[in-house]
Write a protein that holds these residues in place. Structure first.
Motif, short mmCIF file in Angstrom:
data_model
loop_
_atom_site.label_atom_id
_atom_site.label_comp_id
_atom_site.label_asym_id
_atom_site.label_seq_id
_atom_site.Cartn_x
_atom_site.Cartn_y
_atom_site.Cartn_z
N MET A 143 -9.56 -6.55 8.77
CA MET A 143 -10.81 -6.59 8.45
C MET A 143 -11.48 -8.08 8.14
N HIS A 179 -15.24 -3.02 -2.29
CA HIS A 179 -14.56 -2.05 -2.89
C HIS A 179 -14.61 -2.26 -4.25
N HIS A 183 -2.61 -1.28 5.97
CA HIS A 183 -3.80 -1.51 5.02
C HIS A 183 -3.93 -1.26 3.68
N HIS A 184 -3.36 0.36 3.54
CA HIS A 184 -3.72 1.04 2.26
C HIS A 184 -2.44 1.71 1.67
N HIS A 228 -18.57 0.36 3.44
CA HIS A 228 -17.07 0.11 3.66
C HIS A 228 -16.31 0.86 2.55
N LYS A 243 -8.61 -13.04 1.04
CA LYS A 243 -8.60 -13.48 2.79
C LYS A 243 -8.20 -14.94 3.01
N LEU A 251 -13.29 4.25 4.97
CA LEU A 251 -12.54 4.30 3.90
C LEU A 251 -12.63 5.62 3.36
N GLY A 303 -11.41 -9.24 -0.52
CA GLY A 303 -11.21 -7.98 0.25
C GLY A 303 -11.33 -6.72 -0.91
N HIS A 304 -10.02 -6.10 -0.77
CA HIS A 304 -9.93 -5.16 -1.81
C HIS A 304 -9.66 -5.85 -3.30
CU1 K7E Z 1 -11.52 -3.61 3.14
CU2 K7E Z 1 -8.61 -2.49 6.03
CU3 K7E Z 1 -9.41 -1.50 3.38
CU4 K7E Z 1 -9.06 -5.03 4.48
S1 K7E Z 1 -9.85 -3.10 4.34
S2 K7E Z 1 -10.29 -5.57 2.61
#
Ligand code: K7E
Ligand code: CUA
Length: 664
Positions: free
Chosen positions: A1, A404, A116-117, A337, A466, A233, A444-445
């Motif tokens: 991402m 997020h 990723h999650h 997202h 990031k 997502l 990011g998250h």
């Molecule tokens: Cu936002 Cu692949 Cu869940 Cu990276 S994704 S931040």
């Protein structure tokens, strides 16, 4: 991402980004770094005295490393890297004969993927500490890790998918983990089609993987055939919205090239609300269609200490164009997202990466709109609910680049802002902004412990960043990625700690430690070892020739191997060392390494059997040794294997502390 988001920003946004970012940067290049302005008691709040346990586990995605890493919080200490979708030289995962099948797919053996999650299993909407699921993004798969052993136990591939990004998200009682395709692709029949026929021929699928209650075994129960867009997502409903899952979708333009421009045309893309209970009803009525598909299902057994890989051949498919009341689209501003559901299940916060607001949808209003048919039309055969009819309200001027949202135990939401590099705290009931703190940099998250549960644990928010720029000692062209821990017990968020992460920390989930520690397995029981090549006693150790194959049944215990002298093996033979660790204590693994073995070493847990395959190419004496410091005489834990010419008549002999026992 990291890349996709940046590319998606148009020039204007880039400009804003640079202005903001340079402002941030200037303010923290001086002597006094902005980020070092932590409150005086921060050190005390993250200090875990030597010998004391942390309060929480944090399970962090390894991003492009394909692994999961477990940290203690609040200390930020790295505890373990758990291999999932990539080979791991720390413990031989994906190298040993027993674990190689875990990385089999319909495309063959894949030693490295992108994850990723992480998603913890749940009972009644709250984490139970049994399993952790995580997606492989590139070759679509979902893995299940067992937290009693911190090992990957199962991986299932998802067919008809191209980029398993909106995955895996877990329903209220872990009935299903769901995964949506990021890339729509042609699914059935002729797949050899022009790329620019996207609009006519490309389709998405949403996969529902059923999770067995006791053992956690996964099977692909059904897939929904959905319109061709990008499914980004997801979050399952809970409480009032139990039985539903919400997916964010971008590229409602259905562009197939230069998406940064062509998929940013529409004012709104979609959230897709999916009624999986309805889908189950249709299946019970026999409305599903068995469709050909090829996908791997890999299972690791702690009884045989071995994995098996099975290729499956069909999947039950439901076409949501025909079965109308499964799926509904809700318009959502500008390339959403994240799509996150609050603890009660009533509110769905959707973050348009390029949007100036965060829309918050109401589950009740969505239901009313469906009942009243408050639709503005259809998209590819799926009804589109009117935006206002579904909207609870908007969070205004939240910042730039919302991604997020996670929730705490006090009615607040925390949204990550990639472009303005901050966390914004807002109240769910009023959608009023309460506080904002900078992150260093480009979050990011984010993760609130239990932040997607019915009863979040709260207390902290962890930023998953990031870019780190000037935060750590430089390490060449690539700098570390990082997590940051903030205290959220007061009205204002307070930065407590930065800690580097392994790989890109897309998402992470945290859980109170005792939910995991109470289930820990300390050693595998030797008497329950059902490995076909187990050796349970030294007196049973042996070397068996079967044509060119030589099987070494070996044991290890502090501090010797049995046998540790082997002769009669020849160039051209294929040698399998099946090594059993006879220890039954906590934390006494032994290693096995033999000169010239080109796979790797072994690292064998107490009570476990592992196999290394070795093809000797030349004549000589080959030493082997234990590679994990296990006792005061670890360095004495060693042996020799003699390799003779292919034509030699050297008899097969082996032993430990005998003048080489002749084989009877
Ligand atoms: Cu936002 Cu692949 Cu869940 Cu990276 S994704 S931040
Ligand atoms: Cu066994 Cu070192």
């Amino acid at each position: 991402m990291k890349h996709s988001i940046i590319n998606k920003l148009n020039m204007n946004k880039w400009l804003t980004f640079f202005v903001l970012f340079s402002a941030l940067f200037v303010s923290c290049t001086g002597k006094k770094k902005a980020g070092s302005a932590v409150s005086g008691d921060a050190a005390q709040k993250v200090y875990v005295a030597p010998g004391k346990y942390d309060e929480l586990y944090l399970f962090n995605s390894g991003g492009f490393s394909g692994q999961v890493s477990a940290y203690g919080l609040p200390s930020g200490r790295l505890l373990k890297v758990i291999p999932v979708f990539s080979q791991n030289p720390e413990n031989g995962y994906g190298y040993t004969e027993e674990t190689k099948p875990m990385l089999m797919t319909s495309h063959g053996f894949i030693p490295w993927d992108d994850s990723h999650h992480p998603q913890l299993s749940r009972v009644d909407g709250n984490n139970d500490g049994r399993w952790l699921f995580i997606n492989a993004n590139n070759t679509p798969r979902i893995a299940r890790l067992n937290l009693s052993t911190f090992t990957t136990e199962e991986i299932i591939e998802l067919p008809n998918s191209g980029g398993n990004h909106s995955s895996p998200f877990c329903t209220e009682n872990t009935e299903y983990v769901v995964g949506g395709t990021r890339f729509s692709v042609p699914i059935e029949g002729n797949l050899d089609l022009p790329i620019n026929s996207y609009k006519q021929n490309f389709k998405g699928t949403l996969s529902f993987v059923k999770v067995e209650k006791e053992k956690g075994t996964m099977n692909l129960a059904f897939q929904l055939l959905v319109p061709g867009v990008d499914y980004d997502l997801a979050r399952a409903g809970k409480g009032v919205s139990h039985g539903w899952v919400f997916f964010s979708c971008y590229n409602s333009e259905q562009a197939n090239t230069l998406l940064e421009v062509n998929a940013s045309q529409h004012d709104k893309d979609f959230i897709m609300a999916v009624n999986w209970k309805k889908a189950e009803e249709y299946i019970a009525q026999g409305k599903g269609k068995k469709t050909k598909a090829k996908y791997a299902h890999n299972v690791y057994s702690h009884s045989t200490h071995s994995a098996t890989s099975t290729m499956l051949e069909d999947v039950l498919m439901l076409d949501v164009k025909e079965l109308k009341d499964i799926c509904y689209f809700i318009p959502c501003p500008k390339s959403p997202h994240g799509c996150d559901v609050n603890p009660s299940g009533e509110f769905i916060a959707a973050s348009g990466k390029l949007a100036a607001v965060i829309p918050v949808f109401s589950f009740k209003k969505i239901q009313d709109a469906i009942a009243a048919k408050a639709f503005e039309g259809e998209f590819d055969g799926v009804p589109v609910i009117k935006y206002e009819a579904a909207l609870a309200g908007e969070v205004e001027k939240p910042g730039l680049g919302p991604l997020h949202t996670e929730f705490d135990d006090k009615g607040f939401a925390y949204t990550s802002m990639f472009v303005s590099s901050e966390i914004v705290k807002w109240e769910v009931a009023t959608r009023k902004i309460i506080d904002r703190v900078p992150t260093y940099y480009s979050i990011g998250h984010l993760c609130v412990p239990g932040g997607d549960n019915k009863n979040p644990y709260g207390k902290y928010v962890i930023a998953l960043d990031k870019i780190t720029k000037d935060r750590y000692l430089p390490t060449g062209p690539e700098l570390t990625q990082s997590a940051q821990l903030y205290d959220i017990t007061g009205e204002k968020m307070k930065l407590l700690l930065d800690f580097p992460t392994i790989g890109e920390p897309h998402y992470a989930q945290a859980i109170p430690a005792e939910l995991v520690t109470k289930n820990q397995i300390k050693a595998y029981k030797l008497e329950e070892n059902k490995h076909p090549f187990v050796t349970k006693m030294e007196s049973e150790a042996k070397v068996v020739r079967n044509g060119k194959d030589v099987h070494v049944y070996m044991t290890m215990i502090r501090s010797h191997f049995t046998p540790d002298n082997i002769e009669g093996v020849k160039v051209g033979d294929v040698v399998y060392f099946h090594v059993t660790n006879l220890e039954q204590d906590w934390d006494v693994p032994h290693g096995f390494a033999i000169k010239g073995a080109n796979v790797s070493e072994l690292l064998i847990m107490p009570g476990e059997t592992q196999t290394i395959k070795w093809e000797p190419k030349e004549v000589g004496i080959f030493p082997f040794y234990c590679s994990d410091f296990c006792s005061a005489l670890h360095q004495e834990m060693q042996g020799y294997l003699r390799i003779s010419p292919a034509s030699s008549k050297t008899p097969l002999i082996f032993g430990t502390n005998v003048a080489a026992v002749e084989k009877k």
